[in-house]
Design an enzyme around this catalytic site. Sequence first.
Site, mmCIF file in Angstrom:
data_model
loop_
_atom_site.group_PDB
_atom_site.id
_atom_site.type_symbol
_atom_site.label_atom_id
_atom_site.label_comp_id
_atom_site.label_asym_id
_atom_site.label_seq_id
_atom_site.Cartn_x
_atom_site.Cartn_y
_atom_site.Cartn_z
ATOM 1 C CG ASP A 187 -0.383 30.468 -6.060
ATOM 2 O OD1 ASP A 187 -0.123 29.683 -6.940
ATOM 3 O OD2 ASP A 187 0.124 31.289 -5.159
ATOM 4 C CG ASP B 240 5.392 25.267 -9.933
ATOM 5 O OD1 ASP B 240 6.153 24.322 -10.185
ATOM 6 O OD2 ASP B 240 4.703 25.900 -10.308
ATOM 7 C CG ASP C 40 4.148 27.197 -5.822
ATOM 8 O OD1 ASP C 40 3.153 26.449 -6.412
ATOM 9 O OD2 ASP C 40 4.223 28.007 -6.678
ATOM 10 N NE ARG D 180 3.689 29.631 -9.455
ATOM 11 C CZ ARG D 180 2.711 30.064 -8.909
ATOM 12 N NH1 ARG D 180 2.190 30.832 -9.454
ATOM 13 N NH2 ARG D 180 2.596 29.636 -7.863
ATOM 14 N N GLY E 64 -0.868 25.017 -14.745
ATOM 15 C CA GLY E 64 -0.142 24.064 -15.137
ATOM 16 C C GLY E 64 -0.371 22.771 -14.992
ATOM 17 C CB THR F 287 0.912 23.277 -8.976
ATOM 18 O OG1 THR F 287 2.208 23.681 -9.227
ATOM 19 C CG2 THR F 287 0.897 23.340 -7.485
HETATM 20 O O1 F6P Z 1 3.157 25.878 -12.326
HETATM 21 C C1 F6P Z 1 3.510 24.670 -13.165
HETATM 22 C C2 F6P Z 1 4.631 25.234 -13.899
HETATM 23 O O2 F6P Z 1 5.371 24.008 -14.726
HETATM 24 C C3 F6P Z 1 5.865 25.956 -13.403
HETATM 25 O O3 F6P Z 1 6.929 25.137 -12.767
HETATM 26 C C4 F6P Z 1 6.629 26.969 -14.576
HETATM 27 O O4 F6P Z 1 7.007 27.906 -13.905
HETATM 28 C C5 F6P Z 1 5.307 27.153 -15.192
HETATM 29 O O5 F6P Z 1 4.284 26.325 -14.932
HETATM 30 C C6 F6P Z 1 5.530 27.036 -16.906
HETATM 31 O O6 F6P Z 1 4.253 27.386 -17.454
HETATM 32 P P1 F6P Z 1 3.923 27.290 -18.871
HETATM 33 O O7 F6P Z 1 3.797 25.898 -19.309
HETATM 34 O O8 F6P Z 1 2.498 27.958 -19.075
HETATM 35 O O9 F6P Z 1 5.210 27.830 -19.604
#
Ligand code: F6P
Length: 331
Positions: free
Chosen positions: A106, A131, A133, A175, A14, A129
Amino acid sequence: MTRIKRIGVLTSGGDAPGMNAAIRAIQLTAASYNIEVIGFKHGYRGLLEQDYKTLLPHHVDNIIQRGGTILKSARCPALQTVEGPQIAAATLQQLNIDALIVIGGDGSFRGALEIAKHFAGQIIGVPGTIDNDVDGTDHTIGYATAIDTALDAIDKIRDTADAFERIFLVELMGRHSGFIALSAGIAAGAEQIICPEMAQLTASDLKSIITPIQHAQLLRGKTSYLIVVAENSYPGGTTALADALTQAIGIECRACILGHIQRGGSPVGADRILATKLGAFAVEQLLQGEHLQMAGEINGAVSLYPLAKTAERTKAIDPFLVRWQQQVGSS
Ligand code: F6P
């Protein structure tokens, strides 16, 4: 000092506001040591498909303020095959790349660890990121901007919720963690915050949400009421939760899923500074011979953390704010 002539860099997973600032810092720092920088496009896919370009100082002009990533990003299932990491390492070897910097979360670092099994050079991670996390750093690049973006939206929802005296549930990203939800929820003055770390909600147990709503209505009468919900907190998602609450209390509850808007936008100052610091630190640590480490920041100071430990989930959402929110929310 380790002799490094050429560094590879990629952004993976992401995207996060501030990734461009990190790329810029890496290029400028490397150039100051006469190191060439190769930017791989679309994350690990660029390594597998040999899609790359040499990054020159003018490529990073005026990108510090831009969201997204000039190198593009992607999730790369092909890296999870047996051959994937071998092909990626072969590309690095062929291009005479001495070291690789991976900007991502991660999951991206897990990919880096697999490549390292076949690559003779060094690898350093930079946490990027929204998140937050990732263990080994107080904040990840993009997190501060995501909080402000979410906050701006929640404040607007509050205006309309107030006008109609409605109950709104606002779903934020994260996430499987509640860093964004807790921070944005606190800053927005949300009446309730729901995230995976605070409670494991099931469809049959909504009492913990309903009781404080009823209590607030008793105390304050009909009024706006905001519940900030971290994604993946309720089976079926926040729309399902709003529907279940509507049924249970007989008052309409509206859901608003904020979604990818949280990943975009110009990085706030804190993210630009963090990205610059960690990007520069990553290059300098490569020159010190470091390998399989993440460049992070703890208590304001740059620090290294083993890449292999970044996903252990030892970093917790702020316990003080959690306790305070629960105390106030349920009073
Ligand atoms: O890790 C960043 C993030 O935006 C999370 O918050 C979310 O769950 C995920 O990526 C969404 O991923 P994608 O854009 O692949 O749907």
